[in-house]
Design an enzyme around this catalytic site. Structure first.
Site, PDB file in Angstrom:
ATOM      1  N   ASN A  23     -24.355  -5.260  23.306  1.00 53.02           N
ATOM      2  CA  ASN A  23     -25.110  -4.535  22.269  1.00 53.02           C
ATOM      3  C   ASN A  23     -26.114  -5.488  21.635  1.00 53.02           C
ATOM      4  O   ASN A  23     -25.729  -6.553  21.139  1.00 53.02           O
ATOM      5  CB  ASN A  23     -24.154  -3.981  21.207  1.00 53.02           C
ATOM      6  CG  ASN A  23     -24.892  -3.174  20.146  1.00 53.02           C
ATOM      7  OD1 ASN A  23     -25.642  -3.713  19.349  1.00 53.02           O
ATOM      8  ND2 ASN A  23     -24.685  -1.870  20.151  1.00 53.02           N
ATOM      9  N   SER A  46     -26.372   1.124  23.384  1.00 56.96           N
ATOM     10  CA  SER A  46     -27.095   1.422  22.153  1.00 56.96           C
ATOM     11  C   SER A  46     -26.168   2.296  21.315  1.00 56.96           C
ATOM     12  O   SER A  46     -25.690   3.328  21.796  1.00 56.96           O
ATOM     13  CB  SER A  46     -28.391   2.156  22.480  1.00 56.96           C
ATOM     14  OG  SER A  46     -29.202   2.224  21.322  1.00 56.96           O
ATOM     15  N   GLU A  47     -25.904   1.878  20.061  1.00 59.29           N
ATOM     16  CA  GLU A  47     -24.804   2.511  19.315  1.00 59.29           C
ATOM     17  C   GLU A  47     -25.076   3.962  18.930  1.00 59.29           C
ATOM     18  O   GLU A  47     -24.175   4.660  18.483  1.00 59.29           O
ATOM     19  CB  GLU A  47     -24.413   1.678  18.096  1.00 59.29           C
ATOM     20  CG  GLU A  47     -25.463   1.537  17.018  1.00 59.29           C
ATOM     21  CD  GLU A  47     -26.309   0.278  17.182  1.00 59.29           C
ATOM     22  OE1 GLU A  47     -26.442  -0.206  18.324  1.00 59.29           O
ATOM     23  OE2 GLU A  47     -26.854  -0.194  16.167  1.00 59.29           O
ATOM     24  N   ASN A  48     -26.309   4.420  19.101  1.00 58.01           N
ATOM     25  CA  ASN A  48     -26.552   5.835  18.843  1.00 58.01           C
ATOM     26  C   ASN A  48     -26.107   6.719  20.005  1.00 58.01           C
ATOM     27  O   ASN A  48     -26.257   7.938  19.938  1.00 58.01           O
ATOM     28  CB  ASN A  48     -28.030   6.088  18.503  1.00 58.01           C
ATOM     29  CG  ASN A  48     -28.963   5.653  19.600  1.00 58.01           C
ATOM     30  OD1 ASN A  48     -28.770   4.597  20.199  1.00 58.01           O
ATOM     31  ND2 ASN A  48     -29.973   6.441  19.882  1.00 58.01           N
ATOM     32  N   SER A  88     -19.096   6.114  20.669  1.00 53.88           N
ATOM     33  CA  SER A  88     -19.848   4.869  20.724  1.00 53.88           C
ATOM     34  C   SER A  88     -19.152   3.761  19.937  1.00 53.88           C
ATOM     35  O   SER A  88     -19.020   2.627  20.415  1.00 53.88           O
ATOM     36  CB  SER A  88     -21.254   5.108  20.157  1.00 53.88           C
ATOM     37  OG  SER A  88     -22.019   3.943  20.242  1.00 53.88           O
TER      38      SER A  88
END
Lengths: 218, 233
Positions: A23, A46-48, A88
């Site tokens: 990340n 990608s944390e979204n 996520s």
């Protein structure tokens, strides 16, 4: 010569290992994706809600439904997957993501990090940073060694509100590559042309210098 | 089949009142319930508490509600990109609770999953943990975080069917599935509403049981906040 932001990213990229899920935070960390060693496979999270994030789309092919955590339009690569925010952060807290690279305003010698709030200034929020630093096995901080006024950002104790405690193990700055252990910064490498004395002068926290310190290689 | 279809946003928001707590899906402007927000603006309901990862931009998304001073409190993880928000926050007109993004997502999930509270490592040792219970598990410290209690959840999906089943597209999924689970009344607006049976049950992201009202959205802008491209070579 102190490193440019690109060179900081390039040095961090050397720490990537084959088959790692990674990340990357906003700013210098994002640049790490440009320097992945050719002989390894890594996947960017990608944390979204995306694994297998690709480069920016070709002009004209932007998709409003495909963005990264910085809200920039991106693409997906072969083998990628899409998921919701709870999934996520399950990946993140569950330590399925091997490496987090993020920026910082301050780091202390016990591994505390501050990067989300300056008292008296507009607070925008921590986003996913607190979840990331509380959970990641490997955290590399990418930052300038000093602030614009020349004050050290590698401290005995952070002065700003914390993002996480006791979590940072590696720091790459424009001057040096350092590891954090035993409540101290250990100088591992210096930027080409930067002397040990310059690094000592720019570091407020306890700095351990053992033997000859090699220059970074690119 | 239980039919969840309502005519439009106006019918979907029946029962919305001043002072309520809402969840609104989306990450930035990606996957936000544009039609429901427009209807909230039209209704002019105020004193709202809005749980949403972000607060929109000045002239779009939740920024539209902020401009009309309809929001009393925002619960978010990141609220940059909005000058009116900043003005209201600094002047004390707007109450803001900032929450780590993963904690926000899990609190939404917990709300819908019948879990009153859970422990997370995020925020331990920071001001986020102040006043909260902490506990050690396997040598590591965790913070107790609680579920929410929203009256309505407003979510946006790519496709939906008359039974309320939802499919999301790309990263527009984000907080929408958890928020859909959490609303006492969940309103789903979709880009394409189809008859029950037309969506493959294997591909459903949010089962219709979580959705009370669904409607065909219209006039989607789907604005891009940061248009980043690779030039044609």
């Amino acid at each position: 010569m102190a490193l440019s932001k690109q060179e900081i990213a390039q040095r961090i990229a050397q720490e990537l290992q084959d088959k790692w899920y990674v990340n990357l935070g906003i700013g210098i960390p994002t640049l790490v994706a440009n320097y992945i060693p050719k002989n390894i496979d890594v996947v960017f999270q990608s944390e979204n809600g995306m694994l297998g994030m690709g480069p920016f789309p070709i002009e004209g092919e932007e998709d409003a439904d495909l963005i990264n955590a910085g809200k920039q339009t991106v693409t997906i690569l072969k083998g990628s997957s899409l998921f919701d925010s709870a999934m996520s952060f399950a990946m993140i807290r569950g330590q399925h993501v091997q490496l987090t690279v993020l920026g910082a305003m301050e780091v202390s010698q016990n591994g505390d990090i501050a990067n989300w709030k300056i008292p008296g200034k507009m607070v925008k929020g921590m986003g996913g940073a607190m979840d990331l630093v509380a959970s990641a096995e490997n955290i590399i901080v990418a930052m300038m060694h000093t602030d614009k006024a020349g004050a050290s950002k590698l401290l005995k104790n952070c002065s700003l509100p914390l993002t996480g405690v006791n979590c940072v193990k590696k720091v790459v700055t424009n001057l040096a590559y350092l590891e954090i252990r035993n409540n101290a910064f250990y100088l591992i490498e210096r930027a080409p042309g930067v002397s040990v004395e310059e690094i000592i002068a720019a570091t407020e926290g306890t700095l351990i210098v053992e033997g000859e310190i090699p220059e970074m290689k690119f | 089949m239980i039919n969840k279809v309502v005519k439009n946003a106006q019918e979907a928001l029946n029962g919305v009142e001043n002072g309520m707590t809402f969840m609104l899906g989306g990450f930035g402007l990606c996957g936000i319930p544009e039609n429901c927000i427009a209807e909230l603006v039209r209704l002019g309901v105020s004193n709202l508490t809005c749980i949403s990862n972000n607060a929109g931009v000045d002239d779009f998304g939740l920024g539209l509600l902020l401009k009309k001073r309809q929001i009393k409190k925002m619960v978010s993880s990141y609220v940059g990109e909005n000058e009116e928000f900043e003005r209201q926050m600094l002047s004390g007109e707007l109450d803001v609770e900032l929450i780590p993004q993963g904690t926000l997502a899990e609190r939404c999930r917990a709300t819908g999953a019948g879990i009153p509270a859970f422990y997370t490592p995020a925020g331990y040792g920071t001001e986020v943990a102040e006043g909260k219970e902490t506990r050690e598990f396997n040598g590591k410290m965790y913070v107790l975080e609680h579920a929410f209690n929203p009256e309505f959840a407003f979510v946006k999906a790519w496709k939906g069917d008359t039974a309320g089943n939802l499919i999301f597209k790309g990263t527009a999924r984000n907080f929408n599935p958890m928020m859909a689970m959490a609303g006492k009344i969940t309103v789903a607006e979709v880009e394409e509403l189809v008859e029950a049976g037309e969506l493959d049950p294997n591909q459903i992201h949010t089962p219709g049981i979580f959705v009370q009202r669904i409607f065909q959205g219209k006039d989607y802008e789907k604005r891009i906040e940061q248009r980043t491209v690779t030039p044609k070579s």
